[in-house]
Design a protein around this motif. Structure first.
Motif, PDB file in Angstrom:
ATOM      1  N   ILE A  79       0.832  -1.204   0.000  1.00 43.31           N
ATOM      2  CA  ILE A  79       0.000   0.000   0.000  1.00 43.31           C
ATOM      3  C   ILE A  79       0.869   1.257   0.000  1.00 43.31           C
ATOM      4  O   ILE A  79       0.568   2.241  -0.697  1.00 43.31           O
ATOM      5  CB  ILE A  79      -0.940  -0.008   1.220  1.00 43.31           C
ATOM      6  N   LEU A  80       1.958   1.237   0.759  1.00 46.16           N
ATOM      7  CA  LEU A  80       2.857   2.387   0.787  1.00 46.16           C
ATOM      8  C   LEU A  80       3.467   2.642  -0.588  1.00 46.16           C
ATOM      9  O   LEU A  80       3.576   3.789  -1.030  1.00 46.16           O
ATOM     10  CB  LEU A  80       3.969   2.157   1.820  1.00 46.16           C
ATOM     11  N   GLN A  81       3.861   1.580  -1.286  1.00 45.50           N
ATOM     12  CA  GLN A  81       4.427   1.749  -2.624  1.00 45.50           C
ATOM     13  C   GLN A  81       3.402   2.354  -3.579  1.00 45.50           C
ATOM     14  O   GLN A  81       3.717   3.261  -4.357  1.00 45.50           O
ATOM     15  CB  GLN A  81       4.919   0.416  -3.197  1.00 45.50           C
ATOM     16  N   LEU A  82       2.171   1.885  -3.503  1.00 42.66           N
ATOM     17  CA  LEU A  82       1.117   2.400  -4.367  1.00 42.66           C
ATOM     18  C   LEU A  82       0.879   3.884  -4.106  1.00 42.66           C
ATOM     19  O   LEU A  82       0.709   4.679  -5.038  1.00 42.66           O
ATOM     20  CB  LEU A  82      -0.174   1.607  -4.140  1.00 42.66           C
ATOM     21  N   GLY A  83       0.887   4.270  -2.840  1.00 48.02           N
ATOM     22  CA  GLY A  83       0.698   5.670  -2.500  1.00 48.02           C
ATOM     23  C   GLY A  83       1.843   6.544  -2.990  1.00 48.02           C
ATOM     24  O   GLY A  83       1.618   7.641  -3.515  1.00 48.02           O
ATOM     25  N   ILE A  84       3.079   6.069  -2.831  1.00 44.30           N
ATOM     26  CA  ILE A  84       4.240   6.834  -3.293  1.00 44.30           C
ATOM     27  C   ILE A  84       4.212   6.996  -4.814  1.00 44.30           C
ATOM     28  O   ILE A  84       4.461   8.090  -5.346  1.00 44.30           O
ATOM     29  CB  ILE A  84       5.549   6.148  -2.848  1.00 44.30           C
ATOM     30  N   LEU A 123       4.066  10.543  -6.846  1.00 46.62           N
ATOM     31  CA  LEU A 123       5.073  10.943  -7.827  1.00 46.62           C
ATOM     32  C   LEU A 123       4.438  11.320  -9.162  1.00 46.62           C
ATOM     33  O   LEU A 123       4.954  12.174  -9.889  1.00 46.62           O
ATOM     34  CB  LEU A 123       6.086   9.804  -8.032  1.00 46.62           C
ATOM     35  N   GLN A 124       3.314  10.680  -9.489  1.00 48.95           N
ATOM     36  CA  GLN A 124       2.599  11.020 -10.722  1.00 48.95           C
ATOM     37  C   GLN A 124       1.699  12.240 -10.548  1.00 48.95           C
ATOM     38  O   GLN A 124       1.114  12.725 -11.513  1.00 48.95           O
ATOM     39  CB  GLN A 124       1.747   9.832 -11.185  1.00 48.95           C
ATOM     40  N   ARG A 125       1.608  12.734  -9.303  1.00 45.67           N
ATOM     41  CA  ARG A 125       0.728  13.854  -8.977  1.00 45.67           C
ATOM     42  C   ARG A 125      -0.711  13.566  -9.381  1.00 45.67           C
ATOM     43  O   ARG A 125      -1.441  14.452  -9.826  1.00 45.67           O
ATOM     44  CB  ARG A 125       1.215  15.137  -9.666  1.00 45.67           C
ATOM     45  N   ASP A 126      -1.109  12.317  -9.258  1.00 43.82           N
ATOM     46  CA  ASP A 126      -2.463  11.916  -9.632  1.00 43.82           C
ATOM     47  C   ASP A 126      -2.855  10.710  -8.794  1.00 43.82           C
ATOM     48  O   ASP A 126      -2.336   9.613  -9.000  1.00 43.82           O
ATOM     49  CB  ASP A 126      -2.534  11.566 -11.120  1.00 43.82           C
ATOM     50  N   TRP A 127      -3.796  10.906  -7.855  1.00 45.11           N
ATOM     51  CA  TRP A 127      -4.193   9.827  -6.955  1.00 45.11           C
ATOM     52  C   TRP A 127      -5.087   8.810  -7.627  1.00 45.11           C
ATOM     53  O   TRP A 127      -5.457   7.803  -7.020  1.00 45.11           O
ATOM     54  CB  TRP A 127      -4.872  10.402  -5.711  1.00 45.11           C
ATOM     55  N   SER A 128      -5.424   9.051  -8.916  1.00 41.51           N
ATOM     56  CA  SER A 128      -6.182   8.031  -9.636  1.00 41.51           C
ATOM     57  C   SER A 128      -5.316   6.806  -9.898  1.00 41.51           C
ATOM     58  O   SER A 128      -5.808   5.765 -10.314  1.00 41.51           O
ATOM     59  CB  SER A 128      -6.715   8.584 -10.970  1.00 41.51           C
ATOM     60  N   GLY A 129      -4.007   6.941  -9.670  1.00 39.83           N
ATOM     61  CA  GLY A 129      -3.124   5.784  -9.782  1.00 39.83           C
ATOM     62  C   GLY A 129      -3.501   4.708  -8.777  1.00 39.83           C
ATOM     63  O   GLY A 129      -3.244   3.527  -8.986  1.00 39.83           O
ATOM     64  N   ILE A 130      -4.117   5.140  -7.668  1.00 36.92           N
ATOM     65  CA  ILE A 130      -4.565   4.174  -6.664  1.00 36.92           C
ATOM     66  C   ILE A 130      -5.840   3.489  -7.120  1.00 36.92           C
ATOM     67  O   ILE A 130      -5.952   2.264  -7.109  1.00 36.92           O
ATOM     68  CB  ILE A 130      -4.785   4.878  -5.309  1.00 36.92           C
TER      69      ILE A 130
END
Length: 283
Positions: A212-217, A221-228
């Protein structure tokens, strides 16, 4: 500079969680082999795990290497690339192999285990688990049929092949939701975690947190929380695993600490009882 450091941390977390999750597949088959019995554990857990991790492997492969799926993802997520990493793919492949090894321990004649452990309650895949597997196949098939029939031109607003990959990945979420329950219930029925390795749970817990920490980081870094939200399987895997890991820890260290349970007959051979402490090795 900060971004580079976070990228290094993310990569480190990724491979550490893969190591933890990968190592978590070894304690149970090793415990079974040492005890020469599968009593105290159920085949449902590794059996449905094979199916779930196979789906996870397929989805990771598609997100990493399929131009069509990566294009569909970019169309739906502002031109970004999927947050799936190579370590996710490596983990999924390794998990499939280790789960197959664990399932093989329930097959008569393969390992020469105690008959009681291979023929008692939990030694055969339950009808509920089989129903979930069949239902998952049907669900993925229906989504694929819809995508093939509709031919929507815009993957951002219509049905696209990425939806089939998402459907396959959602199978892993469903599997993770249900796979722990047979063992939780077995421990509850036996009033013991004997035969169920706590070492795999501790490793699974650490892996879930780091995942979960890796996914958040990566999303930061992409400046887009849709990555989660764009990687729901990884997010769900981490959170669901942590939830059930906590249940197993409570069962092992609090509720049934030191209890042998009712599923073991008096005098049943268990080499781990000789010189082993009531901890990670014995469970």
């Amino acid at each position: 500079m900060a971004a580079s450091l976070l990228a290094i941390i993310s990569g480190s977390f990724g491979w550490i969680y893969v190591l933890c999750w990968s190592l978590s597949f070894y304690p149970q088959p090793f415990l079974n082999y040492t005890r020469r019995s599968t009593t105290g554990t159920t085949v449902d857990f590794p059996a449905i795990n094979i199916f779930g991790f196979l789906g996870y492997f397929i989805s990771c492969t598609a997100f990493l290497y399929s131009p069509q799926i990566r294009s569909d993802y970019a169309a739906r997520h502002h031109g970004l690339t999927p947050t799936v990493q190579l370590n996710d793919l490596v983990f999924a492949a390794h998990a499939v192999v280790l789960c197959m090894v664990c399932v093989s321990q329930f097959i008569p004649g393969v390992w020469g285990f105690d008959k009681k452990g291979r023929t008692g309650l939990g030694a055969r895949v339950s009808s509920t688990i089989m129903g979930i597997i069949i239902g998952s196949f049907l669900g993925v098939g229906i989504v694929s049929l819809i995508v093939a029939v509709r031919h929507d031109p815009d993957p951002a607003s219509g049905w696209a092949w990425i939806d089939t990959i998402y459907a396959i990945s959602y199978v892993k979420i469903v599997v993770t939701l249900v796979k722990y329950m047979p063992q939780v219930l077995t421990n509850y029925r036996n009033k013991s975690t004997h035969g169920w390795s706590i070492a795999q749970i501790l490793l699974d817990f650490v892996g879930g947190v780091l995942s979960i920490l890796q996914l958040g980081i990566d999303s930061y870094l992409q400046r887009d929380w849709s990555g989660i939200t764009g990687n729901p399987v990884k997010l769900a895997l981490g959170n669901i695993s942590i939830f059930f890991d906590l249940i197993f820890m409570i069962q092992h260290y609090c509720l049934y600490r030191g209890k042998r349970g009712t599923s073991f007959s008096e005098g049943e051979e268990d080499s781990l009882l000789n010189g082993a402490t009531n901890g990670d090795a014995e469970t």
